[in-house]
Design a protein around this motif. Structure first.
Motif, PDB file in Angstrom:
ATOM      1  N   VAL A 150       0.834  -1.199   0.000  1.00  0.00           N
ATOM      2  CA  VAL A 150       0.000   0.000   0.000  1.00  0.00           C
ATOM      3  C   VAL A 150       0.874   1.257   0.000  1.00  0.00           C
ATOM      4  N   ALA A 151       1.889   1.263   0.879  1.00  0.00           N
ATOM      5  CA  ALA A 151       2.757   2.440   0.979  1.00  0.00           C
ATOM      6  C   ALA A 151       3.564   2.644  -0.299  1.00  0.00           C
ATOM      7  N   ALA A 152       4.094   1.547  -0.849  1.00  0.00           N
ATOM      8  CA  ALA A 152       4.921   1.662  -2.042  1.00  0.00           C
ATOM      9  C   ALA A 152       4.104   2.074  -3.266  1.00  0.00           C
ATOM     10  N   ALA A 153       2.862   1.609  -3.317  1.00  0.00           N
ATOM     11  CA  ALA A 153       1.997   1.932  -4.460  1.00  0.00           C
ATOM     12  C   ALA A 153       1.316   3.273  -4.319  1.00  0.00           C
ATOM     13  N   GLY A 154       1.311   3.828  -3.120  1.00  0.00           N
ATOM     14  CA  GLY A 154       0.654   5.110  -2.898  1.00  0.00           C
ATOM     15  C   GLY A 154      -0.855   5.020  -2.986  1.00  0.00           C
ATOM     16  N   VAL A 155      -1.401   3.879  -2.515  1.00  0.00           N
ATOM     17  CA  VAL A 155      -2.854   3.695  -2.522  1.00  0.00           C
ATOM     18  C   VAL A 155      -3.305   3.377  -1.099  1.00  0.00           C
ATOM     19  N   SER A 156      -4.604   3.347  -0.911  1.00  0.00           N
ATOM     20  CA  SER A 156      -5.148   2.969   0.386  1.00  0.00           C
ATOM     21  C   SER A 156      -5.423   1.465   0.407  1.00  0.00           C
ATOM     22  N   ARG A 157      -5.589   0.930   1.610  1.00  0.00           N
ATOM     23  CA  ARG A 157      -5.967  -0.481   1.722  1.00  0.00           C
ATOM     24  C   ARG A 157      -7.305  -0.728   1.029  1.00  0.00           C
ATOM     25  N   THR A 158      -8.199   0.245   1.109  1.00  0.00           N
ATOM     26  CA  THR A 158      -9.507   0.091   0.471  1.00  0.00           C
ATOM     27  C   THR A 158      -9.361  -0.118  -1.029  1.00  0.00           C
ATOM     28  N   ILE A 159      -8.500   0.662  -1.646  1.00  0.00           N
ATOM     29  CA  ILE A 159      -8.285   0.524  -3.089  1.00  0.00           C
ATOM     30  C   ILE A 159      -7.641  -0.816  -3.400  1.00  0.00           C
ATOM     31  N   LEU A 160      -6.660  -1.214  -2.586  1.00  0.00           N
ATOM     32  CA  LEU A 160      -6.014  -2.494  -2.839  1.00  0.00           C
ATOM     33  C   LEU A 160      -7.016  -3.637  -2.768  1.00  0.00           C
ATOM     34  N   TYR A 161      -7.908  -3.583  -1.756  1.00  0.00           N
ATOM     35  CA  TYR A 161      -8.883  -4.662  -1.584  1.00  0.00           C
ATOM     36  C   TYR A 161      -9.978  -4.640  -2.655  1.00  0.00           C
ATOM     37  N   ARG A 162     -10.085  -3.570  -3.391  1.00  0.00           N
ATOM     38  CA  ARG A 162     -11.002  -3.562  -4.528  1.00  0.00           C
ATOM     39  C   ARG A 162     -10.499  -4.463  -5.650  1.00  0.00           C
ATOM     40  N   HIS A 163      -9.189  -4.688  -5.651  1.00  0.00           N
ATOM     41  CA  HIS A 163      -8.571  -5.467  -6.723  1.00  0.00           C
ATOM     42  C   HIS A 163      -8.128  -6.858  -6.279  1.00  0.00           C
ATOM     43  N   PHE A 164      -7.768  -7.001  -5.006  1.00  0.00           N
ATOM     44  CA  PHE A 164      -7.224  -8.271  -4.517  1.00  0.00           C
ATOM     45  C   PHE A 164      -7.800  -8.595  -3.147  1.00  0.00           C
ATOM     46  N   GLU A 165      -8.200  -9.842  -2.970  1.00  0.00           N
ATOM     47  CA  GLU A 165      -8.879 -10.234  -1.736  1.00  0.00           C
ATOM     48  C   GLU A 165      -7.927 -10.426  -0.571  1.00  0.00           C
ATOM     49  N   SER A 166      -6.667 -10.770  -0.870  1.00  0.00           N
ATOM     50  CA  SER A 166      -5.725 -11.110   0.193  1.00  0.00           C
ATOM     51  C   SER A 166      -4.302 -11.000  -0.332  1.00  0.00           C
ATOM     52  N   LYS A 167      -3.338 -11.191   0.554  1.00  0.00           N
ATOM     53  CA  LYS A 167      -1.941 -11.197   0.129  1.00  0.00           C
ATOM     54  C   LYS A 167      -1.675 -12.354  -0.828  1.00  0.00           C
ATOM     55  N   THR A 168      -2.289 -13.502  -0.555  1.00  0.00           N
ATOM     56  CA  THR A 168      -2.134 -14.654  -1.443  1.00  0.00           C
ATOM     57  C   THR A 168      -2.686 -14.345  -2.830  1.00  0.00           C
ATOM     58  N   ASP A 169      -3.839 -13.716  -2.870  1.00  0.00           N
ATOM     59  CA  ASP A 169      -4.449 -13.344  -4.141  1.00  0.00           C
ATOM     60  C   ASP A 169      -3.559 -12.359  -4.900  1.00  0.00           C
ATOM     61  N   LEU A 170      -2.951 -11.433  -4.183  1.00  0.00           N
ATOM     62  CA  LEU A 170      -2.061 -10.458  -4.805  1.00  0.00           C
ATOM     63  C   LEU A 170      -0.808 -11.142  -5.361  1.00  0.00           C
ATOM     64  N   TYR A 171      -0.210 -12.040  -4.587  1.00  0.00           N
ATOM     65  CA  TYR A 171       0.992 -12.746  -5.035  1.00  0.00           C
ATOM     66  C   TYR A 171       0.687 -13.577  -6.280  1.00  0.00           C
ATOM     67  N   ARG A 172      -0.444 -14.267  -6.243  1.00  0.00           N
ATOM     68  CA  ARG A 172      -0.826 -15.058  -7.411  1.00  0.00           C
ATOM     69  C   ARG A 172      -1.071 -14.155  -8.619  1.00  0.00           C
ATOM     70  N   GLY A 173      -1.611 -12.977  -8.376  1.00  0.00           N
ATOM     71  CA  GLY A 173      -1.802 -12.024  -9.469  1.00  0.00           C
ATOM     72  C   GLY A 173      -0.488 -11.621 -10.104  1.00  0.00           C
ATOM     73  N   VAL A 174       0.545 -11.450  -9.282  1.00  0.00           N
ATOM     74  CA  VAL A 174       1.878 -11.115  -9.803  1.00  0.00           C
ATOM     75  C   VAL A 174       2.405 -12.262 -10.657  1.00  0.00           C
ATOM     76  N   LEU A 175       2.244 -13.501 -10.186  1.00  0.00           N
ATOM     77  CA  LEU A 175       2.705 -14.663 -10.950  1.00  0.00           C
ATOM     78  C   LEU A 175       1.930 -14.803 -12.256  1.00  0.00           C
ATOM     79  N   ASP A 176       0.624 -14.587 -12.189  1.00  0.00           N
ATOM     80  CA  ASP A 176      -0.197 -14.673 -13.404  1.00  0.00           C
ATOM     81  C   ASP A 176       0.230 -13.619 -14.425  1.00  0.00           C
ATOM     82  N   ARG A 177       0.551 -12.437 -13.931  1.00  0.00           N
ATOM     83  CA  ARG A 177       0.992 -11.356 -14.825  1.00  0.00           C
ATOM     84  C   ARG A 177       2.299 -11.731 -15.518  1.00  0.00           C
ATOM     85  N   ALA A 178       3.213 -12.349 -14.766  1.00  0.00           N
ATOM     86  CA  ALA A 178       4.469 -12.788 -15.359  1.00  0.00           C
ATOM     87  C   ALA A 178       4.234 -13.875 -16.399  1.00  0.00           C
ATOM     88  N   CYS A 179       3.311 -14.783 -16.117  1.00  0.00           N
ATOM     89  CA  CYS A 179       2.977 -15.838 -17.083  1.00  0.00           C
ATOM     90  C   CYS A 179       2.349 -15.252 -18.348  1.00  0.00           C
TER      91      CYS A 179
END
Length: 201
Positions: free
Chosen positions: A39-68
């Motif tokens: 959140v701090a590095a992206a300059g967004v709020s937790r609310t905005i982050l949770y609009r896109h990703f449900e959890s830390k696991t979901d976010l990590y998987r999103g990063v892997l999917d993006r790389a794939c």
């Protein structure tokens, strides 16, 4: 007409979060990373982050999917092929998203939550390589050995290229292809090694 514009902004925000998350996860690891770090590095709020990703696991998987997805877009013939030209695609994907590439091919397999998934991913790469190499290597045992080793050589070479500052990008693909060729063309290049036909006779 406003709705498509909103979706574009949402997509851009999601991609920004994924880009920053890749950097944070690559630096800190999955377990040590707190969502507040992202959140701090992206300059967004937790609310905005949770609009896109449900959890830390979901976010990590999103990063892997993006790389794939980058791999699928850059590897010639798609992710279901492994040829010499695949090296160019690996380099392009790595240069476009170094942290995502490192997470996909170096770090994720060491995270217990993603270990099995990454092992299946690697096994799939071996299977793809074997499909290609079996057509050019008549010795089945060597073809299977090369199928395990060739992707490892290629990926480790790309990772080393990233870690050393991406030197000589115009020559990197040729050098990596040469290294991989030492594995895939071994049966034809090893002096005195009997071929399948020689052993059969």
């Amino acid at each position: 007409m406003a709705e498509p514009t909103t979706r574009m902004k949402r997509a851009a925000r999601r991609d920004q979060i994924l880009q920053v998350a890749a950097e944070v996860f690559a630096a800190e690891g999955f377990a040590a990373t707190n969502l507040d770090d992202v959140v701090a590095a992206a300059g967004v709020s937790r609310t905005i982050l949770y609009r896109h990703f449900e959890s830390k696991t979901d976010l990590y998987r999103g990063v892997l999917d993006r790389a794939c997805e980058r791999l699928a877009a850059t590897v010639q013939g798609g992710p279901g092929r492994f040829t010499g030209d695949s090296i160019d695609g690996l380099l392009a994907a790595a240069a476009a998203d170094p942290d995502g590439f490192r997470l996909l091919f170096r770090h994720a397999v060491n995270e217990p939550e993603f270990h099995d998934e990454m092992q299946r991913f690697r096994a799939g790469m071996t299977d793809v390589a074997h499909l290609q190499l079996a057509d050019t290597i008549d010795d089945e045992a060597w073809a299977r050995w090369a199928a395990h080793l060739a992707p490892v050589v290629a990926i480790e070479a790309v990772l080393a290229w990233l870690d050393t500052g991406q030197p000589e990008p115009e020559h990197a693909a040729a050098m990596i292809k040469h290294a991989v060729g030492g594995v895939t063309q071994g049966p034809r290049a090893t002096p005195g090694r009997p071929t399948g036909e020689d052993r059969a006779g």
